[in-house]
Scaffold this motif. Structure first.
Motif: not given
Length: 310
Positions: A132-135, A146-147, A155-157, A268-271
């Motif tokens: 998901g992070f790569q996406a 994303i955990f 990115t910002e989170r 858990l982060y919103w990225v």
């Protein structure tokens, strides 16, 4: 010259009287008089002819009145456009999140979107945190839950919650006790882990302490469903949050044992992409998702989780 002065000026033009204009604007007549005087001083010309029974616009005043009404109308149009854009949010948005997150908030989130956002098309993509992070980085999805995403400059989170990770498996492997188990002892058990390349980082900020588990795992999977199947069949245990198998834990089909030395937790982060332009849809979706997360934790549906309020 500002919008308040222009509103007061137009009111005087409409009523031809300071007292009536002041009543209309809900201010003192002296305030109206001061603002009109300030406008005249700034423009260097009289805007009204003062008469015993009222005020009449001069030629300059009539010219300013035309511009003032257009400016105030533009202000109102801009404000209404923003208000309408927030109230009638529309468009499509793709959001990635792990299976465990979808299992808790996916249903309520979809119900909320379908019931309250008829012009929104939501794509929920189930992803492992690493994938998901790569996406998000590649722009394949607009946002991700994303955990423990790695630190980067693209990115910002926003941190949303923290949850404890347990050793979970069939009672035939872990027994029926919920006593803690040491990390090094887990390596001696039949272990299945998700093959995403982010196991260690997703568990805590000291990945070296968990790296040996990847080497000792007899089964590596790229499917949450297959991992759940391996646990339920008594083939292997895994490291996961309680919320992933809450029903099986309640029924006694699986056992969750706390891990010690060290105790793994994940955040858990919103990225979103760092250069992504803010949109009303993404802002509203973030607030909606955060609201669902808060509700799930406070109502006890997200086992082992603690909200991050900073």
């Amino acid at each position: 010259m500002d919008s308040r002065q222009l509103r007061y000026f137009v009111a005087v033009c409409d009523f031809r009287n300071l007292s009536h204009a002041a009543d209309h604007c809900h201010v003192a007549a002296s305030a109206i008089s001061q603002h009109v005087a300030a406008l005249e001083a700034e423009l260097g010309t009289p805007l009204f002819t003062r008469r015993p029974r009222g005020m009449e616009p001069t030629a300059a005043g009539l010219k300013l009145e035309t511009h003032a009404r257009a400016i105030l109308a533009a202000f109102e149009t801009a404000a209404e456009d923003v208000r309408t854009g927030q109230a009638e949010v529309s468009g499509a948005i793709s959001i990635g999140m792990p299976f465990s997150v979808i299992s808790v908030i996916g249903g309520p989130l979809m119900r909320r979107v379908m019931g309250e956002m008829p012009r929104v098309k939501l794509l929920l993509r189930e992803v492992l945190s690493g994938v998901g992070f790569q996406a998000v980085q590649r722009g394949e999805i607009e946002a991700g839950l994303i955990f423990n995403p790695p630190v980067d400059s693209q990115t910002e989170r926003i941190a949303l919650l923290e949850e404890e990770v347990f050793c979970i498996g069939h009672p035939d492997i872990l027994g029926v006790s919920s006593d803690p188990i040491r990390l090094k002892d887990i390596a001696e058990l039949p272990l299945a882990i998700l093959q995403s390349g982010y196991l260690s980082r997703a568990l805590n900020d000291r990945p070296a302490e968990f790296a040996f588990l990847e080497a000792s795992a007899r089964i590596q999977l790229a499917s949450v469903a297959a991992t759940l199947g391996a646990m339920k069949e008594g083939l292997a245990c895994t490291l996961a949050p309680k919320v992933l198998v809450s029903d099986d834990l309640a029924a006694g089909r699986l056992v969750a044992r706390p891990i010690r030395d060290p105790s793994p937790r994940r955040t858990l982060y919103w990225v979103v992409p760092l250069d992504a332009r803010p949109t009303p849809l993404r802002e509203i979706m973030f607030e909606t998702i955060r609201g669902q997360i808060v509700a799930s934790v406070t109502e006890g549906r997200w086992l082992g989780a603690q909200l991050i309020t900073d």
